[in-house]
Structure formats: C-alpha cells, structure tokens
Scaffold this motif. Structure first.
Motif, PDB file in Angstrom:
ATOM      1  N   ASN A   1       0.735  -1.057  -0.148  1.00 40.91           N
ATOM      2  CA  ASN A   1      -0.058   0.001   0.002  1.00 40.91           C
ATOM      3  C   ASN A   1       0.901   1.140  -0.183  1.00 40.91           C
ATOM      4  OD1 ASN A   1      -2.259  -1.319   0.144  1.00 40.91           O
ATOM      5  ND2 ASN A   1      -2.150  -1.515   2.388  1.00 40.91           N
ATOM      6  N   TYR A   2       1.004   1.705  -1.224  1.00 40.32           N
ATOM      7  CA  TYR A   2       1.691   3.137  -1.348  1.00 40.32           C
ATOM      8  C   TYR A   2       0.792   4.201  -1.887  1.00 40.32           C
ATOM      9  CZ  TYR A   2       6.142   0.321  -0.938  1.00 40.32           C
ATOM     10  OH  TYR A   2       7.031  -0.414  -0.415  1.00 40.32           O
ATOM     11  N   THR A   3       0.901   5.446  -1.472  1.00 41.11           N
ATOM     12  CA  THR A   3       0.132   6.255  -2.290  1.00 41.11           C
ATOM     13  C   THR A   3       0.554   6.558  -3.542  1.00 41.11           C
ATOM     14  OG1 THR A   3       1.571   8.138  -1.454  1.00 41.11           O
ATOM     15  CG2 THR A   3      -0.347   7.677   0.337  1.00 41.11           C
ATOM     16  N   ARG A   4      -0.364   7.315  -4.369  1.00 44.67           N
ATOM     17  CA  ARG A   4      -0.060   7.634  -5.598  1.00 44.67           C
ATOM     18  C   ARG A   4       1.050   8.621  -5.783  1.00 44.67           C
ATOM     19  NH1 ARG A   4      -3.478   5.708  -9.533  1.00 44.67           N
ATOM     20  NH2 ARG A   4      -2.921   7.372 -11.246  1.00 44.67           N
ATOM     21  N   GLN A   5       1.264   9.574  -4.772  1.00 48.60           N
ATOM     22  CA  GLN A   5       2.179  10.581  -4.657  1.00 48.60           C
ATOM     23  C   GLN A   5       3.540   9.797  -4.380  1.00 48.60           C
ATOM     24  OE1 GLN A   5       2.148  13.890  -5.473  1.00 48.60           O
ATOM     25  NE2 GLN A   5       4.270  13.638  -5.477  1.00 48.60           N
ATOM     26  N   GLU A   6       3.766   8.581  -3.691  1.00 48.84           N
ATOM     27  CA  GLU A   6       4.930   7.959  -3.485  1.00 48.84           C
ATOM     28  C   GLU A   6       5.281   7.171  -4.561  1.00 48.84           C
ATOM     29  OE1 GLU A   6       4.665   6.644   1.455  1.00 48.84           O
ATOM     30  OE2 GLU A   6       3.173   5.670  -0.081  1.00 48.84           O
ATOM     31  N   VAL A   7       4.323   6.748  -5.338  1.00 53.50           N
ATOM     32  CA  VAL A   7       4.787   6.011  -6.633  1.00 53.50           C
ATOM     33  C   VAL A   7       5.160   7.122  -7.523  1.00 53.50           C
ATOM     34  CG1 VAL A   7       3.619   4.698  -8.629  1.00 53.50           C
ATOM     35  CG2 VAL A   7       2.976   4.071  -5.974  1.00 53.50           C
ATOM     36  N   MET A   8       4.590   8.204  -7.577  1.00 57.05           N
ATOM     37  CA  MET A   8       5.219   9.180  -8.663  1.00 57.05           C
ATOM     38  C   MET A   8       6.295   9.749  -8.248  1.00 57.05           C
ATOM     39  SD  MET A   8       2.994   9.200 -11.107  1.00 57.05           S
ATOM     40  CE  MET A   8       3.591  10.613 -11.837  1.00 57.05           C
ATOM     41  N   ASN A   9       6.675   9.822  -6.939  1.00 54.50           N
ATOM     42  CA  ASN A   9       8.023  10.193  -6.447  1.00 54.50           C
ATOM     43  C   ASN A   9       9.105   9.161  -6.857  1.00 54.50           C
ATOM     44  OD1 ASN A   9       6.876  12.649  -5.251  1.00 54.50           O
ATOM     45  ND2 ASN A   9       6.892  11.477  -3.311  1.00 54.50           N
ATOM     46  N   ALA A  10       9.031   8.009  -6.764  1.00 57.03           N
ATOM     47  CA  ALA A  10       9.744   6.839  -7.142  1.00 57.03           C
ATOM     48  C   ALA A  10       9.871   7.096  -8.767  1.00 57.03           C
ATOM     49  CB  ALA A  10       9.259   5.569  -6.515  1.00 57.03           C
ATOM     50  N   ILE A  11       8.870   7.124  -9.208  1.00 61.10           N
ATOM     51  CA  ILE A  11       8.983   7.323 -10.845  1.00 61.10           C
ATOM     52  C   ILE A  11       9.815   8.756 -11.263  1.00 61.10           C
ATOM     53  CG2 ILE A  11       7.611   8.005 -12.922  1.00 61.10           C
ATOM     54  CD1 ILE A  11       5.557   6.377 -11.534  1.00 61.10           C
ATOM     55  N   LYS A  12       9.908   9.656 -10.461  1.00 56.96           N
ATOM     56  CA  LYS A  12      10.746  10.938 -10.718  1.00 56.96           C
ATOM     57  C   LYS A  12      12.185  10.272 -10.229  1.00 56.96           C
ATOM     58  CE  LYS A  12      11.170  15.707 -10.095  1.00 56.96           C
ATOM     59  NZ  LYS A  12      10.565  16.962  -9.402  1.00 56.96           N
ATOM     60  N   GLU A  13      12.360   9.850  -9.182  1.00 58.45           N
ATOM     61  CA  GLU A  13      13.654   9.349  -8.621  1.00 58.45           C
ATOM     62  C   GLU A  13      14.339   8.586  -9.703  1.00 58.45           C
ATOM     63  OE1 GLU A  13      15.429   8.749  -4.308  1.00 58.45           O
ATOM     64  OE2 GLU A  13      13.230   8.702  -4.662  1.00 58.45           O
ATOM     65  N   ALA A  14      13.552   7.560 -10.327  1.00 59.99           N
ATOM     66  CA  ALA A  14      13.970   6.312 -11.201  1.00 59.99           C
ATOM     67  C   ALA A  14      14.290   7.177 -12.656  1.00 59.99           C
ATOM     68  CB  ALA A  14      13.187   5.080 -11.021  1.00 59.99           C
ATOM     69  N   GLN A  15      13.734   8.291 -12.658  1.00 63.01           N
ATOM     70  CA  GLN A  15      13.896   9.053 -14.023  1.00 63.01           C
ATOM     71  C   GLN A  15      12.966   8.387 -15.079  1.00 63.01           C
ATOM     72  OE1 GLN A  15      17.622  11.054 -15.120  1.00 63.01           O
ATOM     73  NE2 GLN A  15      18.093  10.861 -12.865  1.00 63.01           N
ATOM     74  N   CYS A  16      11.876   7.879 -14.556  1.00 61.05           N
ATOM     75  CA  CYS A  16      11.005   7.050 -15.622  1.00 61.05           C
ATOM     76  C   CYS A  16       9.815   7.948 -16.012  1.00 61.05           C
ATOM     77  CB  CYS A  16      10.317   6.306 -14.828  1.00 61.05           C
ATOM     78  SG  CYS A  16      11.135   4.653 -14.387  1.00 61.05           S
ATOM     79  N   GLU A  17       9.886   9.349 -15.800  1.00 60.97           N
ATOM     80  CA  GLU A  17       8.548  10.317 -16.145  1.00 60.97           C
ATOM     81  C   GLU A  17       8.381  10.383 -17.588  1.00 60.97           C
ATOM     82  OE1 GLU A  17       8.611  14.078 -12.887  1.00 60.97           O
ATOM     83  OE2 GLU A  17      10.538  13.751 -14.204  1.00 60.97           O
ATOM     84  N   GLU A  18       9.528  10.475 -18.475  1.00 61.21           N
ATOM     85  CA  GLU A  18       9.151  10.301 -19.900  1.00 61.21           C
ATOM     86  C   GLU A  18       8.292   9.057 -20.248  1.00 61.21           C
ATOM     87  OE1 GLU A  18      12.933   8.367 -19.756  1.00 61.21           O
ATOM     88  OE2 GLU A  18      12.171  10.201 -18.831  1.00 61.21           O
TER      89      GLU A  18
ATOM     90  N   ARG B   1      10.249   0.453  -8.388  1.00 60.76           N
ATOM     91  CA  ARG B   1       9.957  -0.584  -7.422  1.00 60.76           C
ATOM     92  C   ARG B   1      10.999  -0.372  -6.364  1.00 60.76           C
ATOM     93  NH1 ARG B   1       9.274  -5.884  -9.863  1.00 60.76           N
ATOM     94  NH2 ARG B   1       7.795  -4.933 -11.020  1.00 60.76           N
ATOM     95  N   ALA B   2      12.176  -0.682  -6.645  1.00 62.38           N
ATOM     96  CA  ALA B   2      13.229  -0.587  -5.718  1.00 62.38           C
ATOM     97  C   ALA B   2      13.367   0.604  -4.917  1.00 62.38           C
ATOM     98  CB  ALA B   2      14.667  -1.178  -6.163  1.00 62.38           C
ATOM     99  N   LEU B   3      13.284   1.703  -5.292  1.00 61.67           N
ATOM    100  CA  LEU B   3      13.557   2.973  -4.776  1.00 61.67           C
ATOM    101  C   LEU B   3      12.359   3.135  -3.686  1.00 61.67           C
ATOM    102  CD1 LEU B   3      14.535   5.115  -7.705  1.00 61.67           C
ATOM    103  CD2 LEU B   3      15.761   4.982  -5.431  1.00 61.67           C
TER     104      LEU B   3
END
Length: 171
Positions: A25-42, A74-76
């Motif tokens: 159970n992660y929030t959407r914001q936590e997932v979006m932060n991990a996506i940004k940190e993993a440089q997956c935004e594009e 996911r790992a982040l």
C-alpha cells in the motif's frame, strides 16, 4: 529486507502503478516520487493512461530498458537496506545509463549493495570489487588499486572478448 533489480525485469500484465507497488500500500504520490527518482517520467508521460496504463495488453509493451527503469522505481519505493543489482543497466544505452546511474546513486545511499556487472562504468564508484573467474575469487580490492594493475585490465579485456564472442558459460 532486500530489493532486486535484475537484468531481465519482467513486468506483470497489470498497471504501471501496480507493477511498482507489488501488492504493498503506497500512495499515488509515493509512486510518482519513485518514478521521478528513477527518471521514468518520460516513459509514463508517453503512455495512454499514465501510471494506470496496463502493460503487456493489446500490443503495449515496454522495452527492456524501460522495464528496468520501472523495476528501479519499485526498488526505490521499497527502500530496503540491502540491494542486489544484477546487470541493472544492461538494456540501457549510454545516455540513459548516465541518467539511471544518478537514480542508482540515490537508491544505494547508506545501503549494502551487491552489483553484478560487466560494464566497468557500472562499478566505477564502488568501495570494493571482487573479480570471479570459474567460480573463484581471483582478485579483490578498491577500484583504483585494481585499475592501476596492468594485469587486471588485460584480464578484463580478455574476459570481455570471451563474453562478446560467446565463449563464456552462464549458469
């Protein structure tokens, strides 16, 4: 306790969000932060439904490098104290690998990390290198010490030639 980022990072036929959360159970914001940190935004931005896009459905597949980056997110997010990176940048081109190295630096900060790699640039910032040959440790030391040894670089080049030409066995 352990996060893995494997060379072949298969995603489930599910949303990007669920592939990153892996049942936790992660929030959407936590997932979006991990996506940004993993440089997956594009990657996310080009998908029809963003993080709610179902992958492996109706022809929607991600490249090997994109899958690795989602697995890195996911790992982040998991933030485990022990991380195993098994050829975690193998499907990336040099430009993307540089970006991912930045994300990896964030992931591995203050953690115990085991990196399995063939690319020298993947392990350039490690504390210790252990060189295995035929299942045995043949050398170990700090990168600068090993890089300065002429025989180490020669063996590395010979090993890379064997791998490139298909002479090395994989188990």
């Amino acid at each position: 306790m352990i996060s893995f980022v494997f060379q072949e990072s298969n995603l489930f036929k599910d949303t990007i969000y669920n592939n990153i959360c892996m049942g936790r159970n992660y929030t959407r914001q936590e997932v979006m932060n991990a996506i940004k940190e993993a440089q997956c935004e594009e990657i996310i931005e080009k998908l029809p439904n963003g993080i709610d896009t179902v992958v492996k459905e109706e022809g929607l597949y991600l490249s090997g490098g994109e899958q690795q980056r989602i697995t890195l997110a996911r790992a982040l997010l998991k933030d485990a104290p022990i991380i195993i990176l098994d050829e975690a940048t193998s499907f990336l081109d040099v430009e993307n690998e540089t970006s991912i190295q930045e994300a990896l630096n964030s992931l591995i900060k203050d953690k115990t990390v085991i990196i399995i790699a063939h690319r020298m640039r993947t392990i350039r910032n490690v504390d210790k290198i252990v060189v295995l040959e035929d299942g045995k440790i043949v050398e170990e030391g700090k990168p600068d010490e090993l890089y300065s040894q002429e025989d180490y670089l020669l063996r590395w080049w010979i090993f890379r030639q064997k791998v490139t030409n298909g002479y090395c066995k994989t188990y």
